[in-house]
Scaffold this active site. Sequence first.
Site, PDB file in Angstrom:
ATOM      1  CD  GLU A  15       1.327  -1.292   4.591  1.00 24.42           C
ATOM      2  OE1 GLU A  15       1.711  -0.847   5.692  1.00 24.42           O
ATOM      3  OE2 GLU A  15       1.390  -0.616   3.532  1.00 24.42           O
ATOM      4  N   GLY A  62       6.065  -0.612   0.410  1.00 25.78           N
ATOM      5  CA  GLY A  62       6.908   0.554   0.647  1.00 25.78           C
ATOM      6  C   GLY A  62       7.307   0.662   2.107  1.00 25.78           C
ATOM      7  CE  LYS A 110       9.510   7.453   1.652  1.00 24.08           C
ATOM      8  NZ  LYS A 110       8.669   6.452   1.055  1.00 24.08           N
ATOM      9  CB  THR A 139      -0.915  -0.011   1.249  1.00 22.97           C
ATOM     10  OG1 THR A 139      -1.771  -1.160   1.177  1.00 22.97           O
ATOM     11  CG2 THR A 139      -1.770   1.243   1.315  1.00 22.97           C
ATOM     12  CE  LYS A 160       4.948  -1.717   5.284  1.00 22.01           C
ATOM     13  NZ  LYS A 160       4.730  -0.715   4.213  1.00 22.01           N
ATOM     14  N   GLY A 161       3.256   2.443   7.803  1.00 22.77           N
ATOM     15  CA  GLY A 161       1.963   2.854   8.314  1.00 22.77           C
ATOM     16  C   GLY A 161       1.577   4.274   7.979  1.00 22.77           C
ATOM     17  CB  SER A 183       2.856   6.886  -3.743  1.00 21.58           C
ATOM     18  OG  SER A 183       4.056   7.052  -3.011  1.00 21.58           O
ATOM     19  CB  THR A 184       6.803   3.230  -3.569  1.00 18.25           C
ATOM     20  OG1 THR A 184       7.112   4.527  -3.072  1.00 18.25           O
ATOM     21  CG2 THR A 184       7.975   2.686  -4.364  1.00 18.25           C
TER      22      THR A 184
HETATM   23  O1  DER Z   1       1.718   3.052   4.707  1.00 16.03           O
HETATM   24  C1  DER Z   1       2.700   2.397   4.357  1.00 16.03           C
HETATM   25  O2  DER Z   1       3.260   1.548   5.099  1.00 16.03           O
HETATM   26  C2  DER Z   1       3.303   2.713   3.029  1.00 16.03           C
HETATM   27  O3  DER Z   1       3.928   1.574   2.475  1.00 16.03           O
HETATM   28  C3  DER Z   1       4.333   3.795   3.262  1.00 16.03           C
HETATM   29  O4  DER Z   1       5.156   3.320   4.252  1.00 16.03           O
HETATM   30  C4  DER Z   1       5.146   4.141   2.040  1.00 16.03           C
HETATM   31  O5  DER Z   1       4.343   4.925   1.258  1.00 16.03           O
HETATM   32  P1  DER Z   1       4.975   5.699  -0.007  1.00 16.03           P
HETATM   33  O6  DER Z   1       5.507   4.596  -0.910  1.00 16.03           O
HETATM   34  O7  DER Z   1       3.780   6.412  -0.580  1.00 16.03           O
HETATM   35  O8  DER Z   1       6.044   6.605   0.502  1.00 16.03           O
END
Ligand code: DER
Length: 224
Positions: free
Chosen positions: A105, A84, A123, A28, A96-97, A30-31
């Site tokens: 996840e 991600g 990151k 979940t 994460k989260g 954007s990546t």
């Molecule tokens: O919510 C999550 O754990 C997502 O994976 C987050 O950690 C990364 O989101 P992004 O790829 O939009 O930066």
Amino acid sequence: DNQNLEKLTAAKAAIAFVKHNDVVGLGTGSTATLAIKELAKLMENSLKITGVPSSEATKELAISLGIPLLELGKVNAIDISIDGADEFTEQFNLIKGGGGALFREKIVASLSKKRIVVTDGSKLVEKLGAFKVPIEVNPNAENYVILKIEELKGKPVKRVKNDEVFITDNQNYIFDTDFGLINDPEKLANELNQIDGILAHGIFVNLTDIILMAKGNQITSYHK
Ligand code: DER
């Protein structure tokens, strides 16, 4: 922009690990979304996969892309997952989260034989903690959990989104919690695991095998 290009570069690198007939944990954010879209393109070239979504948002995305799905609660194993992270260290610890999907996840990662994390260059951190730790809390335990988190020197802030209290896919609250820089993520993770009323927290320890980080057009891959 550059960060988006980095996310796409990492996403493209991740799908190279997916094999025909794999059951794929779909992350979940954007990546992960970019990786899922790349997977759908591979399916057009007859790669056969079955997805297991880590959120309602990812489930809807996968359905829109024609990716066949299995229900997370009904699978016994996942071959590979792609997700991600909000922060990661070279010791493969994550926060994460950010997107509020941390519980499912974490279950996806826990069921997966191979866990791939895809990130842009922003990151990587020496120590976790600049990003506040998302903690998913059942509303019936709200004040009890706040007290217990404060005993651990955390500063919990209930997440609000679009001027409304954020409610997760599992009908819970998220408390984004500042613990300062976290010297021992495994210790804090274990302490949070002891608090009844917490469904999940965003410290992922021993749940990652490969991290693909894109910086500019360079990919750095970390293998456990
Ligand atoms: O919510 C999550 O754990 C997502 O994976 C987050 O950690 C990364 O989101 P992004 O790829 O939009 O930066």
